[in-house]
Design a protein around this motif. Structure first.
Motif, mmCIF file in Angstrom:
data_model
loop_
_atom_site.group_PDB
_atom_site.id
_atom_site.type_symbol
_atom_site.label_atom_id
_atom_site.label_comp_id
_atom_site.label_asym_id
_atom_site.label_seq_id
_atom_site.Cartn_x
_atom_site.Cartn_y
_atom_site.Cartn_z
ATOM 1 N N SER A 34 -5.763 13.208 -14.227
ATOM 2 C CA SER A 34 -6.259 14.189 -13.257
ATOM 3 C C SER A 34 -5.292 14.428 -12.103
ATOM 4 C CB SER A 34 -7.608 13.728 -12.691
ATOM 5 O OG SER A 34 -7.475 12.457 -12.068
ATOM 6 N N SER A 35 -4.234 13.631 -12.011
ATOM 7 C CA SER A 35 -3.266 13.814 -10.924
ATOM 8 C C SER A 35 -2.261 14.905 -11.280
ATOM 9 C CB SER A 35 -2.543 12.497 -10.633
ATOM 10 O OG SER A 35 -1.806 12.089 -11.758
ATOM 11 N N ARG A 36 -1.453 15.304 -10.295
ATOM 12 C CA ARG A 36 -0.489 16.387 -10.478
ATOM 13 C C ARG A 36 0.933 15.874 -10.312
ATOM 14 N NH1 ARG A 36 -4.982 18.406 -8.047
ATOM 15 N NH2 ARG A 36 -5.782 20.394 -8.854
ATOM 16 N N PRO A 37 1.907 16.491 -11.008
ATOM 17 C CA PRO A 37 3.312 16.099 -10.813
ATOM 18 C C PRO A 37 3.746 16.191 -9.358
ATOM 19 C CG PRO A 37 3.106 17.471 -12.766
ATOM 20 C CD PRO A 37 1.758 17.477 -12.092
ATOM 21 N N SER A 38 3.163 17.113 -8.608
ATOM 22 C CA SER A 38 3.545 17.251 -7.200
ATOM 23 C C SER A 38 3.236 15.990 -6.407
ATOM 24 C CB SER A 38 2.828 18.449 -6.568
ATOM 25 O OG SER A 38 1.417 18.317 -6.708
ATOM 26 N N ASP A 39 2.278 15.178 -6.894
ATOM 27 C CA ASP A 39 1.907 13.950 -6.188
ATOM 28 C C ASP A 39 3.018 12.899 -6.230
ATOM 29 O OD1 ASP A 39 -0.570 15.092 -5.731
ATOM 30 O OD2 ASP A 39 -1.479 14.178 -7.504
ATOM 31 N N LYS A 71 9.406 24.119 -18.629
ATOM 32 C CA LYS A 71 9.261 23.681 -17.254
ATOM 33 C C LYS A 71 7.835 23.234 -17.005
ATOM 34 C CE LYS A 71 10.069 25.353 -12.536
ATOM 35 N NZ LYS A 71 10.506 26.511 -11.718
ATOM 36 N N VAL A 72 7.684 22.128 -16.305
ATOM 37 C CA VAL A 72 6.369 21.578 -15.999
ATOM 38 C C VAL A 72 5.848 22.198 -14.710
ATOM 39 C CG1 VAL A 72 5.081 19.485 -15.433
ATOM 40 C CG2 VAL A 72 6.865 19.412 -17.184
ATOM 41 N N ASP A 73 4.624 22.683 -14.747
ATOM 42 C CA ASP A 73 3.975 23.219 -13.553
ATOM 43 C C ASP A 73 3.546 22.043 -12.672
ATOM 44 O OD1 ASP A 73 2.533 24.469 -11.596
ATOM 45 O OD2 ASP A 73 1.121 25.477 -12.955
ATOM 46 N N ILE A 74 4.192 21.888 -11.542
ATOM 47 C CA ILE A 74 3.939 20.704 -10.721
ATOM 48 C C ILE A 74 2.589 20.747 -10.019
ATOM 49 C CG2 ILE A 74 6.406 20.307 -10.347
ATOM 50 C CD1 ILE A 74 6.074 21.462 -7.545
ATOM 51 N N ASP A 75 1.947 21.919 -9.996
ATOM 52 C CA ASP A 75 0.665 22.023 -9.311
ATOM 53 C C ASP A 75 -0.528 21.934 -10.255
ATOM 54 O OD1 ASP A 75 1.723 22.349 -6.700
ATOM 55 O OD2 ASP A 75 2.272 24.402 -7.226
ATOM 56 N N SER A 76 -0.262 21.835 -11.563
ATOM 57 C CA SER A 76 -1.333 21.646 -12.528
ATOM 58 C C SER A 76 -1.471 20.166 -12.848
ATOM 59 C CB SER A 76 -1.046 22.435 -13.816
ATOM 60 O OG SER A 76 -0.966 23.817 -13.555
ATOM 61 N N THR A 77 -2.644 19.759 -13.284
ATOM 62 C CA THR A 77 -2.850 18.347 -13.614
ATOM 63 C C THR A 77 -2.098 18.002 -14.898
ATOM 64 O OG1 THR A 77 -4.836 18.793 -14.914
ATOM 65 C CG2 THR A 77 -5.116 18.382 -12.545
ATOM 66 N N PHE A 78 -1.835 16.711 -15.073
ATOM 67 C CA PHE A 78 -1.143 16.273 -16.283
ATOM 68 C C PHE A 78 -1.962 16.604 -17.531
ATOM 69 C CE2 PHE A 78 1.134 13.704 -13.192
ATOM 70 C CZ PHE A 78 2.428 13.730 -13.685
ATOM 71 N N SER A 79 -3.275 16.461 -17.427
ATOM 72 C CA SER A 79 -4.110 16.735 -18.598
ATOM 73 C C SER A 79 -4.113 18.215 -18.957
ATOM 74 C CB SER A 79 -5.537 16.240 -18.354
ATOM 75 O OG SER A 79 -6.084 16.863 -17.198
ATOM 76 N N SER A 80 -4.128 19.094 -17.949
ATOM 77 C CA SER A 80 -4.180 20.532 -18.236
ATOM 78 C C SER A 80 -2.876 21.058 -18.815
ATOM 79 C CB SER A 80 -4.529 21.302 -16.956
ATOM 80 O OG SER A 80 -3.498 21.179 -15.995
ATOM 81 N N THR A 81 -1.752 20.389 -18.516
ATOM 82 C CA THR A 81 -0.461 20.809 -19.071
ATOM 83 C C THR A 81 -0.205 20.193 -20.436
ATOM 84 O OG1 THR A 81 0.618 19.003 -17.870
ATOM 85 C CG2 THR A 81 0.603 21.159 -16.813
ATOM 86 N N GLU A 82 -1.174 19.387 -20.924
ATOM 87 C CA GLU A 82 -1.100 18.768 -22.247
ATOM 88 C C GLU A 82 0.088 17.823 -22.385
ATOM 89 O OE1 GLU A 82 -1.276 21.775 -25.228
ATOM 90 O OE2 GLU A 82 -3.310 22.376 -24.710
#
Length: 417
Positions: A34-39, A71-82
């Motif tokens: 549930s966390s985000r890469p931006s974290d 490219k990884v969307d840093i504002d999306s959660t890890f689960s939502s980016t699969e």
């Protein structure tokens, strides 16, 4: 380096690689789905030595033939980016040009990485729910691998009353470390420098074969004008020019190798003025008085060559140190031990049950047990006294043999069909 390991039952591990010309493995990070890469961007910037507001891009490889990285969307959660358990994520500074990130694609094309995917259930089972009881140890970089004979420092100091490290094992270790450094230095486009080559970072297995750990870590956390951790322990093996230029080169590793040869493997003497003492002993033909006695009867010619090589490697100026692949290896390669023909009944077939004896050599179990049962207390390979008659299964070799036999069986099956 591991960040906040095992903080939750839902944590997933990812491997992070910094694309900066050296392609450094940064470490594994356990994060919540549930966390985000931006974290985690502040931690990634710190490890890479970027300033606090450096803009960076993250990428994931999603296809390998042909290579497709996104490219990884840093504002999306890890689960939502699969992004899944065990995936590799690369990151770099945002390019100033309008390039389509060719460096990332080239990295994935030329650096095929295999990652084992372990479920959380398997990890919990293997570690008894991540109990500290199963933790091997910690350094400033995190945990590293455990090997039966510890590290080179343990072997030299005979930790836990271990048998002395004999001269032929020492020569073999020097050769193996030299080979490993050549491999790092031959990396393209830029050489990889270990930067923290010390006896404690040379791991020794049951057969007295060596592995390097913590390569490239010396400058990973280093900021201009600051000193690396554990400075007093590093200093005897550290390139003097690094202390003034804060720059690591392959010749920095050459200095460290020379210091290990002189201080640990050859003489066992304190580092203070070790080069002067060895040089004086060579001049007066009294090197034998400095050689570590527990190493056994080191052939004088070989010991003399190592002493001369060590002195050349620890020159204060990098320009005066020998090149590893052209100069150092020419001296070390002839010293690699080729096991002599044993004067006892041995088996020429592939081993069924390889066992490591106290001399560090691997034998077929039936043969070495017969040798010991007949009252022989000397090594059949070196003719030196065995410190004990213990045998340790060589599981790594046995696994390799089984894999080899399986491949041969499959190949024969294809030929028959």
């Amino acid at each position: 380096m591991e960040f906040s390991p095992f903080t939750t039952r839902e944590a997933m591990p990812f491997d992070f690689i910094l694309l900066d010309g050296t392609n450094r493995f940064i470490g594994s990070l356990f994060v919540k789905p549930s966390s985000r890469p931006s974290d985690i961007l502040p931690q990634l910037r710190t490890l890479a030595g970027f300033h606090a507001h450096e803009e960076i891009d993250l990428f994931e490889e999603v296809k390998f033939a042909p290579v497709l990285c996104v490219k990884v969307d840093i504002d999306s959660t890890f689960s939502s980016t699969e992004i899944e358990n065990g995936d590799i994520i690369c990151y770099q500074k945002i390019p100033k040009s309008e390039d389509t990130y060719p460096y990332v694609r080239l990295f994935f094309e030329h650096n095929r990485l295999i990652v084992l995917d372990f479920s959380l259930e398997h990890l919990q089972q293997a570690t008894d729910h991540f109990s500290d009881v199963w933790k091997v140890g910690d350094t400033e970089y995190g945990c590293y691998e455990w090997l039966p004979n510890g590290n080179l420092e343990d072997c030299i100091l005979r930790t836990d009353n271990s048998p002395p490290l004999l001269w032929y094992n020492r020569a073999q270790i020097i050769a193996e470390v030299c080979c490993m450094l050549q491999f790092l230095h031959s990396n393209k486009p830029g050489a990889l420098v270990h930067g923290d080559l010390r006896p404690c970072n040379i791991l020794i297995d049951a057969n007295y074969r060596s592995k390097l750990c913590h390569f490239g870590m010396s400058d990973l956390f280093l900021e201009p004008g600051t000193c690396p951790p554990n400075m007093s322990a590093r200093l005897p093996y550290m390139d003097p020019e690094f202390l003034t230029t804060w720059e690591l080169t392959p010749l920095s590793d050459v200095y460290s190798l020379g210091a290990i040869i002189l201080r640990r493997l050859l003489t066992g003497m304190p580092p203070l003025s070790i080069a002067k003492k060895v040089a004086a002993a060579l001049k007066s033909n009294s090197l034998h008085l400095l050689i570590e006695k527990s190493a056994g009867d080191w052939p004088y010619t070989q010991a003399e060559q190592l002493a001369l090589l060590g002195l050349r490697c620890v020159k204060m100026s990098r320009e005066r140190r020998p090149d590893l692949s052209t100069k150092v290896w020419k001296v070390i390669e002839p010293m690699i031990m080729k096991p002599p023909v044993a004067s006892w009944p041995c088996f020429q077939e592939i081993m069924n049950d390889p066992q490591v004896a106290a001399d560090g050599f691997t034998y077929e179990a039936e043969g070495i047990r017969h040798w010991l049962d007949e009252g022989n207390n000397r090594s059949p390979m070196t003719n030196m006294a065995l410190p004990n008659q213990d045998l340790i299964p060589n599981r790594a070799l046995r696994s390799w043999i089984q894999e080899y036999l399986q491949q041969q069986k499959q190949q024969q099956g294809r030929l028959d069909s």
